[in-house]
Design a protein around this motif. Structure first.
Motif, PDB file in Angstrom:
ATOM      1  N   GLY A  37      -7.378  -0.419   3.736  1.00  0.00           N
ATOM      2  CA  GLY A  37      -7.517   0.489   4.863  1.00  0.00           C
ATOM      3  C   GLY A  37      -8.963   0.921   5.003  1.00  0.00           C
ATOM      4  N   GLY A  38      -9.182   1.979   5.755  1.00  0.00           N
ATOM      5  CA  GLY A  38     -10.539   2.444   5.992  1.00  0.00           C
ATOM      6  C   GLY A  38     -11.241   2.943   4.755  1.00  0.00           C
ATOM      7  N   THR A  39     -10.466   3.511   3.796  1.00  0.00           N
ATOM      8  CA  THR A  39     -11.079   4.065   2.587  1.00  0.00           C
ATOM      9  C   THR A  39     -10.403   3.630   1.295  1.00  0.00           C
ATOM     10  OG1 THR A  39      -9.714   6.064   2.730  1.00  0.00           O
ATOM     11  CG2 THR A  39     -11.870   6.129   3.819  1.00  0.00           C
ATOM     12  N   THR A  40      -9.242   2.981   1.383  1.00  0.00           N
ATOM     13  CA  THR A  40      -8.500   2.641   0.160  1.00  0.00           C
ATOM     14  C   THR A  40      -8.091   1.173   0.143  1.00  0.00           C
ATOM     15  OG1 THR A  40      -6.361   3.221   1.164  1.00  0.00           O
ATOM     16  CG2 THR A  40      -7.547   4.965  -0.020  1.00  0.00           C
ATOM     17  N   LEU A  41      -7.821   0.707  -1.081  1.00  0.00           N
ATOM     18  CA  LEU A  41      -7.184  -0.590  -1.304  1.00  0.00           C
ATOM     19  C   LEU A  41      -5.869  -0.303  -2.000  1.00  0.00           C
ATOM     20  CD1 LEU A  41      -7.459  -3.738  -1.250  1.00  0.00           C
ATOM     21  CD2 LEU A  41      -8.366  -3.542  -3.579  1.00  0.00           C
ATOM     22  N   SER A  42      -4.766  -0.727  -1.380  1.00  0.00           N
ATOM     23  CA  SER A  42      -3.444  -0.405  -1.914  1.00  0.00           C
ATOM     24  C   SER A  42      -2.768  -1.646  -2.459  1.00  0.00           C
ATOM     25  CB  SER A  42      -2.559   0.210  -0.821  1.00  0.00           C
ATOM     26  OG  SER A  42      -3.110   1.423  -0.355  1.00  0.00           O
ATOM     27  N   GLY A  43      -2.056  -1.480  -3.581  1.00  0.00           N
ATOM     28  CA  GLY A  43      -1.188  -2.510  -4.111  1.00  0.00           C
ATOM     29  C   GLY A  43       0.250  -2.147  -3.790  1.00  0.00           C
ATOM     30  N   ILE A  44       0.946  -3.052  -3.102  1.00  0.00           N
ATOM     31  CA  ILE A  44       2.274  -2.747  -2.568  1.00  0.00           C
ATOM     32  C   ILE A  44       3.253  -3.833  -2.994  1.00  0.00           C
ATOM     33  CG2 ILE A  44       3.593  -2.413  -0.430  1.00  0.00           C
ATOM     34  CD1 ILE A  44       0.926  -1.596   0.914  1.00  0.00           C
ATOM     35  N   ASP A  45       4.477  -3.442  -3.322  1.00  0.00           N
ATOM     36  CA  ASP A  45       5.548  -4.413  -3.538  1.00  0.00           C
ATOM     37  C   ASP A  45       5.982  -4.928  -2.167  1.00  0.00           C
ATOM     38  OD1 ASP A  45       8.138  -5.614  -3.760  1.00  0.00           O
ATOM     39  OD2 ASP A  45       8.396  -4.620  -5.693  1.00  0.00           O
ATOM     40  N   ALA A  88       8.392  -6.713  -1.102  1.00  0.00           N
ATOM     41  CA  ALA A  88       9.826  -6.737  -0.806  1.00  0.00           C
ATOM     42  C   ALA A  88      10.364  -5.356  -0.485  1.00  0.00           C
ATOM     43  CB  ALA A  88      10.594  -7.344  -1.972  1.00  0.00           C
ATOM     44  N   THR A  89       9.881  -4.328  -1.195  1.00  0.00           N
ATOM     45  CA  THR A  89      10.453  -2.985  -1.045  1.00  0.00           C
ATOM     46  C   THR A  89       9.538  -1.993  -0.337  1.00  0.00           C
ATOM     47  OG1 THR A  89       9.550  -2.231  -3.167  1.00  0.00           O
ATOM     48  CG2 THR A  89      11.691  -3.354  -3.206  1.00  0.00           C
ATOM     49  N   GLY A  90       8.249  -2.314  -0.280  1.00  0.00           N
ATOM     50  CA  GLY A  90       7.302  -1.370   0.298  1.00  0.00           C
ATOM     51  C   GLY A  90       6.898  -0.273  -0.659  1.00  0.00           C
ATOM     52  N   GLU A  91       7.191  -0.435  -1.945  1.00  0.00           N
ATOM     53  CA  GLU A  91       6.798   0.570  -2.936  1.00  0.00           C
ATOM     54  C   GLU A  91       5.294   0.513  -3.174  1.00  0.00           C
ATOM     55  OE1 GLU A  91       7.374   1.487  -7.721  1.00  0.00           O
ATOM     56  OE2 GLU A  91       8.417  -0.205  -6.757  1.00  0.00           O
ATOM     57  N   LEU A  92       4.650   1.673  -3.145  1.00  0.00           N
ATOM     58  CA  LEU A  92       3.228   1.746  -3.474  1.00  0.00           C
ATOM     59  C   LEU A  92       3.070   1.649  -4.978  1.00  0.00           C
ATOM     60  CD1 LEU A  92       0.281   2.204  -2.552  1.00  0.00           C
ATOM     61  CD2 LEU A  92       0.670   4.661  -2.874  1.00  0.00           C
ATOM     62  N   LEU A  93       2.424   0.609  -5.467  1.00  0.00           N
ATOM     63  CA  LEU A  93       2.285   0.364  -6.897  1.00  0.00           C
ATOM     64  C   LEU A  93       1.019   0.991  -7.464  1.00  0.00           C
ATOM     65  CD1 LEU A  93       3.338  -3.400  -6.863  1.00  0.00           C
ATOM     66  CD2 LEU A  93       4.781  -1.392  -7.321  1.00  0.00           C
ATOM     67  N   TRP A  94      -0.036   1.000  -6.700  1.00  0.00           N
ATOM     68  CA  TRP A  94      -1.313   1.578  -7.147  1.00  0.00           C
ATOM     69  C   TRP A  94      -2.239   1.689  -5.932  1.00  0.00           C
ATOM     70  CZ3 TRP A  94      -5.267  -1.692  -5.968  1.00  0.00           C
ATOM     71  CH2 TRP A  94      -4.960  -3.041  -5.840  1.00  0.00           C
ATOM     72  N   GLN A  95      -3.335   2.407  -6.123  1.00  0.00           N
ATOM     73  CA  GLN A  95      -4.303   2.575  -5.032  1.00  0.00           C
ATOM     74  C   GLN A  95      -5.704   2.752  -5.608  1.00  0.00           C
ATOM     75  OE1 GLN A  95      -3.964   5.946  -2.035  1.00  0.00           O
ATOM     76  NE2 GLN A  95      -3.217   4.221  -0.827  1.00  0.00           N
ATOM     77  N   TYR A  96      -6.671   2.164  -4.930  1.00  0.00           N
ATOM     78  CA  TYR A  96      -8.075   2.244  -5.355  1.00  0.00           C
ATOM     79  C   TYR A  96      -8.891   2.775  -4.182  1.00  0.00           C
ATOM     80  CZ  TYR A  96     -12.822   0.653  -6.497  1.00  0.00           C
ATOM     81  OH  TYR A  96     -14.175   0.594  -6.728  1.00  0.00           O
ATOM     82  N   GLU A  97      -9.720   3.789  -4.427  1.00  0.00           N
ATOM     83  CA  GLU A  97     -10.567   4.364  -3.378  1.00  0.00           C
ATOM     84  C   GLU A  97     -11.865   3.572  -3.283  1.00  0.00           C
ATOM     85  OE1 GLU A  97      -9.971   7.031  -1.433  1.00  0.00           O
ATOM     86  OE2 GLU A  97      -8.041   7.618  -2.311  1.00  0.00           O
ATOM     87  N   HIS A  98     -12.034   2.825  -2.175  1.00  0.00           N
ATOM     88  CA  HIS A  98     -13.284   2.076  -2.025  1.00  0.00           C
ATOM     89  C   HIS A  98     -14.302   2.844  -1.181  1.00  0.00           C
ATOM     90  CE1 HIS A  98     -12.462   0.874   2.136  1.00  0.00           C
ATOM     91  NE2 HIS A  98     -11.254   0.481   1.780  1.00  0.00           N
ATOM     92  N   GLY A  99     -13.844   3.770  -0.346  1.00  0.00           N
ATOM     93  CA  GLY A  99     -14.747   4.670   0.351  1.00  0.00           C
ATOM     94  C   GLY A  99     -15.546   4.080   1.483  1.00  0.00           C
TER      95      GLY A  99
END
Length: 818
Positions: A229-237, A239-250
């Motif tokens: 996204g605009g400020t984050t990198l998200s790790g998502i499952d 199949a389920t849409g579960e948020l697994l982790w997130q990294y702030e790239h800024g």
């Protein structure tokens, strides 16, 4: 026209069957950037070692406008375009190029902010459906066999998605049987849809979305979706849409985070091009069952580009600005850089880069850290390309803004010798039997070439060398391996390669320029900007910054050389006044603005004789971003020369540049409120002004030129005169986003107007931004309202180094001598 590398394979325009029609299976490229969304083809043995390689056009046909890439599966090539008043998904027979069906999924879309019209998103082919998204946020499924509409959703109306400024541009990808789209809705930045029915299966995330597309990655044996996204990198499952982790790239840059597609570069490593001026490598580590992002390096070696890099055998191949680069993925250090083949878009096929340049050329280049080696190329399209190619079964599929083509990779023995071409960018022609052409011939024939060069340079009175009234020869002598020239003449983000005179240290490029013109330029030596060492005439520009990018603030001027053509007359008002009695003075004030919540520096010019008659009142010229006008426009010298002779004596107020310059009245409201409610009352109370609308002028150049017109028509109760000099806007249709709404008729808003633009003004030949077009349209609009504006097109470039040459014309128009 064809252009091929010597010895290796040669090119011909011919219809040759693709390998898919020769019996091999169809591996498919059914979504944006291929099977793994990484720009890498899984095909092998496309370029056999030691064998010559050639390119042949299998078919080419017209297609409507758009950036959309080509997805291909089971012999069907699917893309999107805009034509006949609608946005279409279109399917072509991959073998012959014949249209199989087309399906209208939404209305057309006119590009803004330098973008072209038409869809950006690349369709997804999955099962019996093609999933496609138009630029207004219409997401649709169409039948892959017939093109019949299966389902559709309106992302804005149905889910509250917020449209990016240039429209929706993400591409749907398939993972875990789910069509995944970055939709940018509140608490639903990322969403998964059933491709057969269009039912939303899951949604999450609150980050801003522009033109990013997600990619798959495997971490610890588990498939993750990487969504930027605009400020984050998200790790998502997936199949389920579960948020697994997130990294702030800024990140936040338009040519960075807003268009970033993550690039998986080895196990657990991801390249992020989230900043305009740099890229970074992030390692995704699993700690205590959780994934944590850690930045390994950040380097400027990949920057300022919309191309998505590819990863191969420990190296990244990418564009950095307009240059192709190879970067060590471990350290971020550049291994090599090359001007050829020109700026463009690339994919990786069997250890080779397949590149389609923005100017329509196709090149095959070895993906090797040993250096740039082109093995084949051809001129494919006549118009611009803004789309990465697709590769399936030995054939490349590419499109421009008006055409689509299949190009087959074949052994050289299957092609006819078409000869070798020259370096891209060697476009200059010479004056027949001219001074410079005779010099080149003499150098070629001489044993002592340095002596011939010495004699020639000593004989030239002024550089660049001008022959006749139009031909300009840019000449450089000195150290360097790669030389180019950038100039107002060529435009935004442009430069031209300079050819080396063989066996010398002399480089040159020739071009025609209008005989009455004055333009800026500089050389680029080994990728770094320098002034012309042979030309003592230099100035600065606040319009451009290094790499000829547009400067939005102008606060850091870039040094440039300049030249004038034979019919250009130097302005007399820029010669310093010798008579002290004719010189005015400057008084500086610090205005405490409540509206802007800041202190504002204001310099006030008082004309000569201001103190002699305490009853005399003076009109006032307000210069927006006036500090730039004073420093670079030499306004004090011009006012000393002009006032009392050609121009009515006046007070000039130079307002410090502020960040409130916007593209709409809503954005601009605080600055206008400060000007009308704080600055004007202060000036009227402090000085003897003509405190009427007829006694005030609003003046600016560049972005402040648009500001000047907004102030004038937005507060026409206070202003009766205005000059918009190259009135730059942040969007191509910006007059329609504010200014035109303020303009009524001369009966309602009497206004003396001056509107000017340069013949060599800000424009981007490889984008859809052209100040000349926009300002002409603005002038036409003013005329349609009944206004008669002075000015028009002038034989110059942009910035105060240009605008200052006509300060006399501007002021004589607004404040003629009494």
């Amino acid at each position: 026209m064809v252009r091929c590398a010597p010895i290796l394979a040669l090119c011909v325009l011919a219809a040759v069957p693709a390998r898919a029609q020769e019996g091999s299976s169809d591996p498919g490229w059914a979504q944006f950037r291929g099977p793994n969304v990484d720009g890498v083809s899984p095909e092998q043995d496309v370029f056999p070692a030691g064998a010559g390689v050639g390119l042949a056009i299998g078919w080419k046909r017209d297609i409507g406008e758009g950036y959309s890439g080509i997805s291909l599966a089971n012999g069907l090539a699917v893309t999107m375009h805009q034509d006949d008043g609608a946005t279409f998904v279109v399917a072509l027979d991959a073998a012959a190029g014949a249209e199989q069906w087309r399906s209208a999924i939404g209305p057309p879309y006119a590009g803004l902010n330098g973008s072209f019209a038409g869809p950006i998103s690349t369709p997804l082919i999955t099962g019996n459906a093609v999933v496609a998204m138009d630029r207004r946020g219409g997401l649709a499924g169409v039948d892959v066999s017939s093109g019949d509409l299966l389902w559709s959703v309106d992302l804005a109306a149905d889910y509250g998605s917020v449209a990016p400024f240039d429209g929706f541009g993400t591409s749907p990808i398939l993972l875990a049987g789910t069509a995944i789209v970055q939709i940018g809705a509140p608490d639903a930045a990322f969403a998964g849809f059933d491709p057969a029915s269009g039912r939303r299966l899951w949604a999450l995330g609150s980050d801003s979305i522009h033109f990013q597309t997600p990619v798959p990655v495997t971490l610890n044996g588990r498939r993750h979706l990487l969504a930027a996204g605009g400020t984050t990198l998200s790790g998502i499952d997936p199949a389920t849409g579960e948020l697994l982790w997130q990294y702030e790239h800024g990140g936040h840059d338009p040519a960075g985070a807003q268009s970033m597609v993550p690039v998986v570069a080895g196990t657990g490593r991801v390249l992020l091009t989230n900043k305009h001026a740099s890229a970074s490598m992030v390692e995704l580590e699993t700690t205590g069952g959780s994934v944590v992002g850690r930045e390994i390096w950040e380097q400027r070696t990949i920057r300022n580009t919309y191309n998505v890099p590819v990863y191969h055998d420990g190296y990244l191949y990418a564009y950095s600005s307009r240059f192709l680069v190879c970067v060590d993925a471990e350290t971020g250090e550049r291994v090599w850089r090359s001007r050829p083949p020109g700026d463009g878009f690339l994919i990786l096929v069997d250890g080779h880069l397949l590149i389609v340049t923005k100017r329509g050329a196709l090149s095959v280049v070895k993906a090797s850290p040993d250096g740039y080696e082109e093995v084949a190329s051809l001129e494919l399209f006549d118009d611009l390309v803004w789309t990465p190619p697709t590769f399936v079964n030995g054939s490349l599929y590419a499109r421009s803004m008006s055409e689509i083509a299949r190009v087959d990779i074949l052994p050289a023995s299957r092609l006819t010798d078409a000869g070798a071409g020259g370096d891209p960018g060697a476009e200059a022609s010479l004056v027949a039997d001219g001074q410079f052409e005779r010099f080149l011939a003499e150098v070629e024939a001489a044993d002592d070439k340095a002596a011939v060069v010495d004699r020639f340079l000593e004989a030239v009175d002024q550089f660049p060398l001008i022959e006749g009234e139009r031909r300009v020869h840019f000449i450089y002598r000195g150290p360097g391996d790669d030389l180019a020239v950038a100039s107002d003449v060529f435009g935004l983000r442009q430069e031209r390669w300079m050819a080396r005179v063989p066996d010398t240290d002399v480089f040159h490029y020739s071009v025609d320029i209008d005989p009455d013109a004055r333009v800026n330029y500089h050389f680029v030596r080994d990728y770094a900007e320098i002034l012309d060492p042979l030309n003592p005439r230099s100035t600065t520009t606040g319009i451009y910054r290094p790499e000829m990018d547009l400067s939005f603030t102008g606060d850091v001027p870039m040094p440039v050389s300049w030249l004038s053509m034979p019919r250009w007359d130097p302005p007399a008002h820029l010669v310093p006044v010798a008579d002290n009695a004719r010189r005015g003075r400057l008084e500086r004030h610090e205005l405490q603005s409540t509206v802007l919540d800041r202190s504002l520096t204001v310099d006030v010019y008082l004309p000569a004789g201001y103190d002699d008659d305490p009853t005399r009142r003076y009109p006032v010229a307000y210069y927006h971003a006036g500090n730039h006008a004073l420093e670079r426009g030499e306004l004090q010298t011009s006012l000393d020369n002009l006032l009392g002779t050609e121009v009515r004596p006046l007070i000039a107020v130079f307002i410090e540049s502020v960040s409130q310059f916007g593209v709409s009245v809503a954005h601009f409201a605080p600055y206008m409120e400060m000007w009308a409610g704080e600055l004007v009352p202060f000036v009227d109370a402090t000085y003897r002004t003509v405190a009427t609308r007829e006694g005030r002028a609003s003046i600016g150049g560049g972005f402040p030129g648009y500001t000047a017109l907004l102030v004038a028509f937005g507060r026409s109760d206070l202003v009766g005169k205005a000059a918009g000099i190259t009135p730059l806007t942040l969007v191509v249709e910006a007059p329609k986003l504010g200014l035109q709404e303020l303009i009524r008729t001369p009966a309602e808003q009497p206004m003396d107007l001056y509107v000017e633009w340069g013949r060599y003004d800000v424009r981007s030949p490889e984008e859809n931004g052209d100040v000349l077009v926009v300002t002409r349209e603005l002038l036409q609009f003013l005329t349609s309202r009944g206004y008669a504006a002075a000015g028009g097109e002038v034989p110059d470039g942009s910035g105060w180094s240009s605008w200052k040459n006509r300060t006399d014309v501007v002021l004589k128009t607004l404040f003629p001598a009494e």
